[in-house]
Design a protein around this motif. Structure first.
Motif, PDB file in Angstrom:
ATOM      1  N   ARG A  60       0.821  -1.218   0.000  1.00 27.57           N
ATOM      2  CA  ARG A  60       0.000   0.000   0.000  1.00 27.57           C
ATOM      3  C   ARG A  60       0.848   1.258   0.000  1.00 27.57           C
ATOM      4  O   ARG A  60       0.509   2.244  -0.640  1.00 27.57           O
ATOM      5  CB  ARG A  60      -0.918   0.018   1.223  1.00 27.57           C
ATOM      6  N   SER A  61       1.935   1.221   0.731  1.00 28.82           N
ATOM      7  CA  SER A  61       2.788   2.406   0.866  1.00 28.82           C
ATOM      8  C   SER A  61       3.540   2.722  -0.414  1.00 28.82           C
ATOM      9  O   SER A  61       3.772   3.886  -0.734  1.00 28.82           O
ATOM     10  CB  SER A  61       3.797   2.198   1.991  1.00 28.82           C
ATOM     11  N   CYS A  62       3.932   1.696  -1.120  1.00 29.06           N
ATOM     12  CA  CYS A  62       4.759   1.914  -2.310  1.00 29.06           C
ATOM     13  C   CYS A  62       3.934   2.235  -3.543  1.00 29.06           C
ATOM     14  O   CYS A  62       4.433   2.885  -4.452  1.00 29.06           O
ATOM     15  CB  CYS A  62       5.632   0.688  -2.568  1.00 29.06           C
ATOM     16  N   GLY A  63       2.724   1.764  -3.565  1.00 28.42           N
ATOM     17  CA  GLY A  63       1.861   2.067  -4.700  1.00 28.42           C
ATOM     18  C   GLY A  63       2.536   1.849  -6.029  1.00 28.42           C
ATOM     19  O   GLY A  63       3.049   0.793  -6.318  1.00 28.42           O
ATOM     20  N   ARG A  64       2.582   2.869  -6.836  1.00 27.13           N
ATOM     21  CA  ARG A  64       3.158   2.749  -8.176  1.00 27.13           C
ATOM     22  C   ARG A  64       4.489   3.484  -8.299  1.00 27.13           C
ATOM     23  O   ARG A  64       4.965   3.726  -9.400  1.00 27.13           O
ATOM     24  CB  ARG A  64       2.163   3.277  -9.201  1.00 27.13           C
ATOM     25  N   GLU A  65       5.067   3.858  -7.197  1.00 26.55           N
ATOM     26  CA  GLU A  65       6.347   4.546  -7.247  1.00 26.55           C
ATOM     27  C   GLU A  65       7.445   3.598  -7.713  1.00 26.55           C
ATOM     28  O   GLU A  65       7.411   2.416  -7.438  1.00 26.55           O
ATOM     29  CB  GLU A  65       6.719   5.075  -5.857  1.00 26.55           C
ATOM     30  N   GLU A  66       8.405   4.145  -8.404  1.00 23.72           N
ATOM     31  CA  GLU A  66       9.562   3.372  -8.847  1.00 23.72           C
ATOM     32  C   GLU A  66      10.561   3.269  -7.700  1.00 23.72           C
ATOM     33  O   GLU A  66      10.827   4.250  -7.009  1.00 23.72           O
ATOM     34  CB  GLU A  66      10.232   4.058 -10.040  1.00 23.72           C
ATOM     35  N   ALA A  67      11.106   2.083  -7.529  1.00 17.97           N
ATOM     36  CA  ALA A  67      12.138   1.877  -6.508  1.00 17.97           C
ATOM     37  C   ALA A  67      13.443   2.507  -6.982  1.00 17.97           C
ATOM     38  O   ALA A  67      13.731   2.526  -8.179  1.00 17.97           O
ATOM     39  CB  ALA A  67      12.338   0.388  -6.268  1.00 17.97           C
ATOM     40  N   PRO A  68      14.236   3.022  -6.049  1.00 18.32           N
ATOM     41  CA  PRO A  68      15.537   3.589  -6.431  1.00 18.32           C
ATOM     42  C   PRO A  68      16.417   2.520  -7.088  1.00 18.32           C
ATOM     43  O   PRO A  68      16.304   1.335  -6.763  1.00 18.32           O
ATOM     44  CB  PRO A  68      16.150   4.025  -5.094  1.00 18.32           C
ATOM     45  N   LEU A  69      17.283   2.937  -7.980  1.00 18.57           N
ATOM     46  CA  LEU A  69      18.195   2.004  -8.630  1.00 18.57           C
ATOM     47  C   LEU A  69      19.024   1.266  -7.578  1.00 18.57           C
ATOM     48  O   LEU A  69      19.486   1.859  -6.611  1.00 18.57           O
ATOM     49  CB  LEU A  69      19.135   2.752  -9.577  1.00 18.57           C
TER      50      LEU A  69
END
Length: 88
Positions: A60-69
Motif C-alpha cells: 500500500r505504501s509503495c503504490g506505483r512509485e519506482e524503486a531507487p536504482l
C-alpha cells in the motif's frame, strides 16, 4: 512435530517457507503443506500473520512509485545475510 520443536529446530527454514508462501513461489503441494502446518503451529501462524501484514503495508505504501536504482540488489544482499544469521 510440536510447536516448540518447529520453532526451535527449524526456525529459519520455517520463516523462509513463509516468505515463499506469501510471494506465491511454491508448488501446490508445498502450499498445502504450509497451510496445514500454519493451522497446527500457533507460533508459525503468528509469524505468518505479521509477515502478511507487513507485506500488505509495504504494498500500500509503495503504490506505483519506482524503486531507487540498486534497491532490489541491496534487499537481496540483506536477505542473504539474514539467512546466514538465522542458520547459525
Amino acid at each position: 512435530m510440536s510447536e516448540s520443536e518447529c520453532c526451535e529446530s527449524v526456525r529459519a527454514e520455517s520463516l523462509m517457507r513463509i516468505y515463499h508462501y506469501l510471494d506465491g513461489e511454491l508448488t501446490t503441494t508445498e502450499i498445502r503443506e504450509i497451510s496445514i502446518h500454519l493451522e497446527h503451529c500457533p507460533s508459525c501462524h503468528d509469524e505468518y500473520e505479521i509477515e502478511a501484514m507487513l507485506k500488505e503495508v509495504v504494498r500500500r505504501s509503495c503504490g506505483r512509485e519506482e524503486a531507487p536504482l540498486g534497491l532490489k540488489e541491496k534487499i537481496r544482499r540483506r536477505i542473504a545475510v539474514e539467512q546466514v544469521r538465522w542458520q547459525r
